[in-house]
Design an enzyme around this catalytic site. Structure first.
Site, short mmCIF file in Angstrom:
data_model
loop_
_atom_site.label_atom_id
_atom_site.label_comp_id
_atom_site.label_asym_id
_atom_site.label_seq_id
_atom_site.Cartn_x
_atom_site.Cartn_y
_atom_site.Cartn_z
N HIS A 241 -45.40 0.23 35.69
CA HIS A 241 -44.06 0.76 35.45
C HIS A 241 -43.95 1.46 34.11
O HIS A 241 -43.52 2.60 34.03
CB HIS A 241 -43.02 -0.35 35.55
CG HIS A 241 -41.64 0.18 35.37
ND1 HIS A 241 -41.00 0.15 34.17
CD2 HIS A 241 -40.81 0.81 36.22
CE1 HIS A 241 -39.81 0.72 34.29
NE2 HIS A 241 -39.67 1.13 35.52
N CYS A 242 -44.34 0.82 33.03
CA CYS A 242 -44.06 1.38 31.71
C CYS A 242 -44.95 2.56 31.34
O CYS A 242 -44.48 3.54 30.77
CB CYS A 242 -44.14 0.31 30.65
SG CYS A 242 -45.75 -0.48 30.52
#
Length: 104
Positions: A26-27
């Protein structure tokens, strides 16, 4: 890969990261783009972040092309070939597949 191998010889905290078929999780693929978007509001062009994103987005096709080239070198057609893909997460021992690149 030669640059990564050379960098490993440095005595200070170098952590090698190997290129893959794209950034996943995600990041890693999302947060820099958020920063770039916010900087645009300040009339700043974060071109380096945009270039990195373009390269990451193109990695699946790059890897596919390398597989096709390898098959061609062996005289094997792509059609009907079976290819095993291991390690679809962006980092070892991570089960988060969000934003992982997928082929169509």
């Amino acid at each position: 890969m030669e640059i990564i191998e050379a960098a490993k010889t440095k005595p200070y905290g170098f952590v090698p990261f190997s290129p893959g078929a794209g950034a996943g999780g995600h990041c890693i693929p999302i947060d820099p783009l958020y920063l770039s978007w916010k900087l645009k509001a300040l009339n700043y062009n974060a071109r380096f972040i945009q270039l990195a994103s373009e390269i990451n987005a193109g990695m699946p096709e790059y890897v596919r092309d390398k597989v096709v080239d390898a098959l061609n070198e062996e005289g094997k057609p792509l059609k009907g070939a079976r290819v095993l893909v291991l390690g679809v997460a962006y980092k070892e021992n991570i089960s988060d597949l969000r934003e992982s690149r997928r082929w169509k």
